[in-house]
Scaffold this active site. Structure first.
Site, PDB file in Angstrom:
ATOM      1  N   CYS A   8      40.947  27.465  41.031  1.00  0.00           N
ATOM      2  CA  CYS A   8      41.182  26.029  41.166  1.00  0.00           C
ATOM      3  C   CYS A   8      42.649  25.717  41.447  1.00  0.00           C
ATOM      4  CB  CYS A   8      40.771  25.275  39.909  1.00  0.00           C
ATOM      5  SG  CYS A   8      39.060  25.492  39.480  1.00  0.00           S
ATOM      6  N   CYS A  68      44.737  18.235  34.504  1.00  0.00           N
ATOM      7  CA  CYS A  68      46.024  18.892  34.228  1.00  0.00           C
ATOM      8  C   CYS A  68      46.419  18.684  32.765  1.00  0.00           C
ATOM      9  CB  CYS A  68      47.125  18.328  35.124  1.00  0.00           C
ATOM     10  SG  CYS A  68      46.918  18.711  36.863  1.00  0.00           S
TER      11      CYS A  68
END
Lengths: 300, 402
Positions: A35, A106
């Protein structure tokens, strides 16, 4: 380009606590290289007090991944391990004055690196407990795995069901095709076919009776109260910049507000309103359009 | 500080000659080209001139082979859906794994409608194997759609040869040439290509204008019906100003074709050499010896593309990346994955795409800026040690999936 806050940009351009930590006694490695985001968090923990005396990160990732890592280290330095474990990904996002919905993962990665590092210090094995899928609903940041799991767990049948249970699709509604595809896939596994004209589940309240307020639905009064609460929460930040925001009226899904002082005419007004709109949508679980108005133009 | 624009495969600036030619069509030349009176008539003639200018750049035999559309994506969709409608018994499509989403997403959606799509694979340099292609060509195939040049790496596909092979098998051939037009010589009258898509804003015309080339005699079914415009093949009132602009842009592109393939190419090569000489653990992706003259795609290992772009942007340099984060998806570019570029490099790919407006000074400034940016991010990277990548980096840092 992403709509990053100034704080995100600052932490990306000038990352705090970058690099490995001398005499670190806890390390957490998380992320997924496929990713494109991975993070190593190192802590120096005082064995007597369990206070985090130093923290450092190394991150392979985008601007917001680096900024989230930097923010995390700033937040947890000086905390005890138990205090640090209470830090949520939302705390990290708030510290950065928000992250775009596509980038919330994140902040999740930051929290997980922290959990992994604490587990490492305590000699435990940290196990990842969430799986992330393709982001489907951008208004409420709901991914495919979450939608699939919720459909299975609650035997959902329609897009409306999915919206009621997960909020996905309740905003701008442009992800409804994606939700239908997930429904079709899950239902096919159970030997059923997706029917776009099926009744939502549980059967909706007949329209001729007046719906009593249920857990999911807000009364008008509750709804306006919630809108007021959200507006009140953002006011201190605006007042600090010599501005203010006032709630003028609520008309259907339009929330009319008046920007005051330094806020009105400011180039950042659009961003401020966008942020308020996002918070209102999250609080109410429905699509909201925030419209700036002059006070005298309303109700006249 | 003025910006340095090296993202011309995304879009280009409108040439000043193009803008000047367009302006009257927003003011006094507002007529509908279909109208008989003097207001419309002049606009009609201007569109005729533009059509000839496009015809000339493409080397098309007839100006009636040029159909104006709203964009490259519309041209792509029109081409493929037309073939499926014209040959309803043929249920297969051939394309490649590295096409633009305008083709790939359409094909994926057609798979749900029970069409079979053959995706031709590429090798490590992004090249096709024509034997694989020959094997899937059959009377069941309605259309082959293969891009002329790849938007990310610039790699050129042998579309003229592939069109001949399709022709021999009795199959229609379409090429998405939005990156190639104006950068490589094209002579459609000498080729077997049945349909070709181009997009104005990739060659210094405005956004919102495209072309579908349709070889005379190719069976065709319109996507938009409801008007006689474009000889009934694309209904809808003409975007006259943009068509006029595209005509001028095509004429300019034809005149600059040699410049693109000499001066622009040399600037690109200088950029490539300058960066590779100064940055370790970086390599060019795609077919280096057979690519567009303006495109350079470099993979910077062990760092992530969006972070590179943000730091480049801070220095006033505009480029783009194949990383997952720039698009908000969970996967890096499908083109990089198709070429089997490892994840630690695929996320760090940066595309520099030049135009005839770039200068040698700009290129030198980019060469000076890149090494520091890469070094700054590598200092943050868990795969990077004090002086280079960790030995056996993937074993030294193997994060738990989160």
């Amino acid at each position: 380009m992403w709509d990053y806050s100034e704080t995100v940009k600052d932490h990306f351009y000038n990352p705090r606590n970058a690099g490995s930590v001398d005499a670190a006694n806890a390390t957490g490695d998380v992320g997924s290289i496929s990713c494109g985001d991975a993070l190593r968090l190192q802590l120096k923990v005082n064995p007597e007090t369990e206070v985090i005396e130093d923290a450092g990160f190394q991150t392979f990732g985008c601007g917001s991944a680096i900024a989230s890592s930097s923010a995390l280290t700033e937040i947890i330095k000086g905390m005890t391990l138990d205090q640090a474990l209470k830090v949520t990904n939302q705390d990290i996002a708030d510290y950065l004055d928000g992250l775009p919905p596509e980038k919330m993962h994140c902040s999740v990665m930051g929290r997980e690196a922290l959990q992994a590092a604490v587990a490492d210090y305590r000699g435990e094995t940290w196990k990842d407990d969430h799986e992330e899928g393709q982001l489907i609903c951008k208004c409420f940041a709901i991914d495919a795995v979450m939608i699939e799991d919720t459909i299975r767990a609650n035997n959902l049948r329609t897009v409306e069901d999915v919206t009621n249970y997960t909020k996905a699709g309740g905003g701008c509604s442009s992800c409804h095709e994606g939700i239908e595809e997930i429904l079709a896939k899950v239902l096919a596994e159970q030997g059923m076919e997706f029917d776009p004209e099926a009744n939502s589940w549980p059967t909706p309240i007949p329209t001729e009776t007046i719906p009593a307020p249920t857990a999911g639905k807000l009364t008008n009064l509750q709804r306006i109260k919630k809108i007021e609460d959200v507006i009140d929460q953002v006011r201190p930040a605006l007042q600090a910049d010599r501005g203010d925001i006032e709630l003028i009226d609520v008309q259907g899904n339009q929330v009319l507000v008046h920007l005051v002082g330094a806020c009105s005419g400011c180039q950042m007004a659009g961003m401020t309103l966008g942020g308020v709109q996002q918070q209102l949508m999250e609080a109410l679980g429905e699509f909201i359009h925030v419209v700036p108005v002059q006070r005298k133009a309303v109700g006249g | 500080m003025t910006g340095i624009y090296l993202d011309n495969n995304a879009t280009t600036q409108v040439a000043s000659e193009v803008l000047n030619a367009m302006l009257p069509y927003f003011t006094e030349q507002f007529g509908n080209p279909s109208s008989l009176h003097q207001f419309g008539n002049k606009v009609g003639f201007a569109i005729k001139t533009a059509r000839e200018q496009v015809q000339s750049l493409l080397g098309a035999e007839l100006d009636s082979e040029i159909i104006f559309t709203s964009c490259g994506t519309e041209s792509d969709s029109t081409a493929i859906l037309s073939a499926l409608k014209a040959y309803p018994k043929r249920k297969e499509i051939i394309t490649t794994t590295v096409e633009h989403p305008a083709i790939l997403e359409l094909c994926k959606s057609l798979e749900k409608d029970d069409y079979t799509v053959h995706y031709l694979k590429v090798d490590g340099k992004g090249r096709l194997n024509l034997d694989d292609y020959r094997k899937v060509l059959s009377p069941q195939v309605a259309i082959v759609s293969v891009m002329w040049a790849n938007n990310e790496t610039g790699t050129l596909f042998p579309v003229e040869r592939m069109a001949e092979m399709a022709h021999e098998a009795g199959v229609l051939f379409h090429t998405d040439a939005v990156q190639a037009v104006g950068k490589v010589p094209i002579d459609l009258k000498a080729s077997k290509i049945d349909m070709l898509s181009l997009s104005g804003h990739k060659l210094h015309a405005p956004k919102g204008i495209g072309v579908l080339y349709l070889k005379r005699g190719t069976r065709f079914r319109p996507l938009l019906r409801g008007g006689h415009q474009e000889r009934g093949r694309r209904a809808g009132t003409e975007n006259a100003a943009a068509i006029v602009g595209l005509g001028v842009a095509c004429e300019l592109a034809g005149r600059h074709l040699g410049y693109e393939n000499s001066t622009v190419m040399r600037l690109r090569d200088r950029l490539q050499d300058g960066i590779l000489a100064a940055v370790p653990n970086a390599f060019v992706t795609g077919d280096v010896l057979n690519r567009l003259p303006n495109t350079l795609n470099i993979a910077f290992e062990y760092i992530e593309g969006e972070a590179i772009l943000m730091l480049l942007n801070k220095e006033g340099i505009a480029a783009s990346s194949g990383s997952a984060c720039t698009s908000g998806s969970l996967e890096p570019s499908h083109v990089m994955r198709a070429m089997n570029i490892p994840f630690t490099a695929a996320h760090g790919t940066v595309r520099f795409s030049l135009s005839r407006y770039n200068t040698p000074e700009e290129i030198e400034r980019v060469i000076a800026a890149v090494p520091g940016i890469v070094a700054k991010l590598r200092k943050l990277s868990p795969y990077w040690g004090d002086n280079g990548p960790l030995e056996n980096p993937e074993a030294m840092f193997a994060p738990a999936y989160a």
